[in-house]
Scaffold this motif. Structure first.
Motif, PDB file in Angstrom:
ATOM      1  N   SER A   1       0.826  -1.200   0.000  1.00 37.84           N
ATOM      2  CA  SER A   1       0.000   0.000   0.000  1.00 37.84           C
ATOM      3  C   SER A   1       0.866   1.257   0.000  1.00 37.84           C
ATOM      4  O   SER A   1       2.053   1.217   0.312  1.00 37.84           O
ATOM      5  CB  SER A   1      -0.920   0.013   1.227  1.00 37.84           C
ATOM      6  N   LYS A   2       0.243   2.379  -0.355  1.00 36.57           N
ATOM      7  CA  LYS A   2       0.965   3.650  -0.339  1.00 36.57           C
ATOM      8  C   LYS A   2       1.163   4.157   1.078  1.00 36.57           C
ATOM      9  O   LYS A   2       2.082   4.932   1.348  1.00 36.57           O
ATOM     10  CB  LYS A   2       0.193   4.682  -1.169  1.00 36.57           C
ATOM     11  N   LEU A   3       0.286   3.726   1.994  1.00 35.48           N
ATOM     12  CA  LEU A   3       0.366   4.183   3.380  1.00 35.48           C
ATOM     13  C   LEU A   3       1.112   3.148   4.217  1.00 35.48           C
ATOM     14  O   LEU A   3       0.548   2.437   5.028  1.00 35.48           O
ATOM     15  CB  LEU A   3      -1.050   4.388   3.939  1.00 35.48           C
ATOM     16  N   ASN A   4       2.426   3.018   3.984  1.00 37.52           N
ATOM     17  CA  ASN A   4       3.201   2.025   4.738  1.00 37.52           C
ATOM     18  C   ASN A   4       4.291   2.645   5.604  1.00 37.52           C
ATOM     19  O   ASN A   4       5.012   1.941   6.290  1.00 37.52           O
ATOM     20  CB  ASN A   4       3.833   1.004   3.787  1.00 37.52           C
ATOM     21  N   TYR A   5       4.434   3.961   5.573  1.00 34.33           N
ATOM     22  CA  TYR A   5       5.358   4.683   6.455  1.00 34.33           C
ATOM     23  C   TYR A   5       6.795   4.168   6.329  1.00 34.33           C
ATOM     24  O   TYR A   5       7.496   4.008   7.322  1.00 34.33           O
ATOM     25  CB  TYR A   5       4.896   4.595   7.911  1.00 34.33           C
ATOM     26  N   THR A   6       7.244   3.882   5.130  1.00 39.69           N
ATOM     27  CA  THR A   6       8.623   3.428   4.941  1.00 39.69           C
ATOM     28  C   THR A   6       9.425   4.377   4.064  1.00 39.69           C
ATOM     29  O   THR A   6      10.539   4.045   3.669  1.00 39.69           O
ATOM     30  CB  THR A   6       8.643   2.019   4.303  1.00 39.69           C
ATOM     31  N   SER A   7       8.888   5.548   3.760  1.00 39.75           N
ATOM     32  CA  SER A   7       9.619   6.501   2.930  1.00 39.75           C
ATOM     33  C   SER A   7      10.820   7.065   3.695  1.00 39.75           C
ATOM     34  O   SER A   7      10.891   6.975   4.926  1.00 39.75           O
ATOM     35  CB  SER A   7       8.703   7.656   2.506  1.00 39.75           C
ATOM     36  N   ALA A   8      11.758   7.624   2.953  1.00 37.92           N
ATOM     37  CA  ALA A   8      12.963   8.193   3.577  1.00 37.92           C
ATOM     38  C   ALA A   8      12.600   9.312   4.542  1.00 37.92           C
ATOM     39  O   ALA A   8      13.195   9.435   5.621  1.00 37.92           O
ATOM     40  CB  ALA A   8      13.907   8.705   2.494  1.00 37.92           C
ATOM     41  N   ARG A   9      11.615  10.114   4.178  1.00 41.05           N
ATOM     42  CA  ARG A   9      11.199  11.222   5.045  1.00 41.05           C
ATOM     43  C   ARG A   9      10.631  10.698   6.366  1.00 41.05           C
ATOM     44  O   ARG A   9      10.974  11.203   7.441  1.00 41.05           O
ATOM     45  CB  ARG A   9      10.161  12.071   4.317  1.00 41.05           C
ATOM     46  N   THR A  10       9.770   9.667   6.281  1.00 39.10           N
ATOM     47  CA  THR A  10       9.186   9.114   7.500  1.00 39.10           C
ATOM     48  C   THR A  10      10.250   8.450   8.360  1.00 39.10           C
ATOM     49  O   THR A  10      10.223   8.548   9.592  1.00 39.10           O
ATOM     50  CB  THR A  10       8.088   8.093   7.137  1.00 39.10           C
ATOM     51  N   GLN A  11      11.198   7.779   7.733  1.00 38.66           N
ATOM     52  CA  GLN A  11      12.295   7.159   8.489  1.00 38.66           C
ATOM     53  C   GLN A  11      13.061   8.217   9.281  1.00 38.66           C
ATOM     54  O   GLN A  11      13.373   8.016  10.461  1.00 38.66           O
ATOM     55  CB  GLN A  11      13.230   6.423   7.537  1.00 38.66           C
ATOM     56  N   ASN A  12      13.357   9.337   8.624  1.00 35.20           N
ATOM     57  CA  ASN A  12      14.077  10.416   9.315  1.00 35.20           C
ATOM     58  C   ASN A  12      13.254  10.994  10.458  1.00 35.20           C
ATOM     59  O   ASN A  12      13.799  11.328  11.516  1.00 35.20           O
ATOM     60  CB  ASN A  12      14.436  11.522   8.323  1.00 35.20           C
ATOM     61  N   GLU A  13      11.943  11.105  10.253  1.00 39.73           N
ATOM     62  CA  GLU A  13      11.080  11.621  11.321  1.00 39.73           C
ATOM     63  C   GLU A  13      11.055  10.669  12.515  1.00 39.73           C
ATOM     64  O   GLU A  13      11.106  11.104  13.669  1.00 39.73           O
ATOM     65  CB  GLU A  13       9.669  11.843  10.779  1.00 39.73           C
ATOM     66  N   ILE A  14      10.984   9.373  12.247  1.00 44.42           N
ATOM     67  CA  ILE A  14      10.981   8.387  13.334  1.00 44.42           C
ATOM     68  C   ILE A  14      12.310   8.419  14.080  1.00 44.42           C
ATOM     69  O   ILE A  14      12.357   8.365  15.312  1.00 44.42           O
ATOM     70  CB  ILE A  14      10.695   6.980  12.777  1.00 44.42           C
ATOM     71  N   ILE A  15      13.405   8.524  13.330  1.00 42.70           N
ATOM     72  CA  ILE A  15      14.723   8.617  13.965  1.00 42.70           C
ATOM     73  C   ILE A  15      14.801   9.865  14.838  1.00 42.70           C
ATOM     74  O   ILE A  15      15.350   9.836  15.944  1.00 42.70           O
ATOM     75  CB  ILE A  15      15.838   8.627  12.894  1.00 42.70           C
ATOM     76  N   GLY A  16      14.241  10.972  14.337  1.00 40.64           N
ATOM     77  CA  GLY A  16      14.216  12.209  15.132  1.00 40.64           C
ATOM     78  C   GLY A  16      13.424  12.053  16.412  1.00 40.64           C
ATOM     79  O   GLY A  16      13.809  12.561  17.467  1.00 40.64           O
ATOM     80  N   ILE A  17      12.298  11.332  16.349  1.00 37.55           N
ATOM     81  CA  ILE A  17      11.481  11.091  17.551  1.00 37.55           C
ATOM     82  C   ILE A  17      12.254  10.236  18.555  1.00 37.55           C
ATOM     83  O   ILE A  17      12.252  10.511  19.763  1.00 37.55           O
ATOM     84  CB  ILE A  17      10.154  10.413  17.155  1.00 37.55           C
ATOM     85  N   ILE A  18      12.934   9.199  18.050  1.00 36.38           N
ATOM     86  CA  ILE A  18      13.734   8.337  18.934  1.00 36.38           C
ATOM     87  C   ILE A  18      14.847   9.148  19.587  1.00 36.38           C
ATOM     88  O   ILE A  18      15.117   9.027  20.790  1.00 36.38           O
ATOM     89  CB  ILE A  18      14.321   7.155  18.137  1.00 36.38           C
TER      90      ILE A  18
END
Length: 284
Positions: free
Chosen positions: A94-111
């Motif tokens: 699906s398109k809504l899988n939260y694996t894009s580079a932008r989302t990865q960077n956001e998750i890393i920022g949250i961590i």
């Protein structure tokens, strides 16, 4: 005389308005969407956390579906999809899988934010902390300042252990003492660390850091006089090893030079042999 028509049973039990039906169906869709979104976001989040702990990279050079190696994160999620095919198969496609580079960077920022918050909380509940900083130029000739802290921490069994934690890299425009001091001070204050608990400073021996009157150490002592400066032992060890390597290198050159010169010294040692050597050199 006005006639009153009694209400029928169908009118008393009539269905709710169409707007309410739409609202309820929209709420249900939103609920399912939020649940699927939360699930979709949690799984890449767990995968990113696991890969970050190992120090591996997340992304691959080619992340297309037909790629042999799509990167550590997508390969991990694909492997998990084999265990829970009905759950993950549609998610990954699906398109809504939260694996894009932008989302990865956001998750890393949250961590990262969560880790920094935990470290700051431990520092502010401890009795004191020491500051360790060093500036370096990266491969892109960009000046960066690394900031670390060292502090005592009381464990659950009332024992104390010393923790040393890396807070982050900060970009600096120059290496002047005033610039470095303001950058470090602003960073510590923004993270919520109480500067009044600073009891130690460790930098290299450069004048901009260790200067007695205008260095970074002096400027921090003006804020907290109990923040004693110590020349970083890691830098001292590095300087010692560097000097040893230079000495060994020079000794190796001298040894090699002696090997090349020794036959000449044997040849020309003594007047007679020297005369023959000179004559041979003239013939050549």
């Amino acid at each position: 005389m006005n006639e009153c028509t009694p209400s029928t049973s169908s009118e008393s039990t009539k269905s709710p308005p169409e707007s309410k039906l739409l609202d309820s169906s929209e709420e249900e869709l939103n609920k399912k969407y939020n649940e699927s979104s939360t699930f979709a976001l949690n799984d890449p989040g767990h995968g990113i956390n696991a890969i970050d702990i190992t120090g591996l990279s997340l992304r691959g050079h080619d992340e297309k579906e037909n790629s042999f190696n799509r990167g550590n994160l997508l390969e991990l999620l694909t492997l998990r999809a084999k265990d829970k095919k009905e759950t993950y198969e549609g998610l990954l496609k699906s398109k809504l899988n939260y694996t894009s580079a932008r989302t990865q960077n956001e998750i890393i920022g949250i961590i990262k934010t969560k880790i920094i918050q935990d470290i700051v909380e431990e520092i502010n509940t401890s009795s004191s902390f020491s500051l360790i900083c060093d500036e370096t130029t990266d491969i892109a000739t960009k000046e960066q300042l690394s900031i670390c802290v060292r502090y005592p921490f009381q464990t659950n069994n009332k024992d104390f252990k010393i923790k040393e934690r890396f807070l982050g890299f900060v970009d600096v425009k120059d290496t002047l003492a005033t610039t470095l001091f303001s950058t470090i001070k602003e960073y510590l204050e923004n993270t919520g660390i109480d500067l009044k608990k600073m009891r130690g400073q460790a930098y290299d021996g450069a004048s901009n850091m260790s200067g007695k009157f205008n260095g970074v150490s002096a400027k921090f002592k003006s804020i907290e006089p109990r923040a004693i400066y110590t020349h970083c032992h890691a830098h001292l060890l590095d300087l010692a090893i560097e000097n040893i390597n230079i000495s060994n290198y020079v000794a190796a050159i001298q040894h090699k030079a002696n090997e090349n010169v020794q036959p000449y010294l044997i040849m020309v040692n003594g007047q007679g042999r020297h005369h023959i050597f000179i004559q041979g050199d003239e013939w050549n």
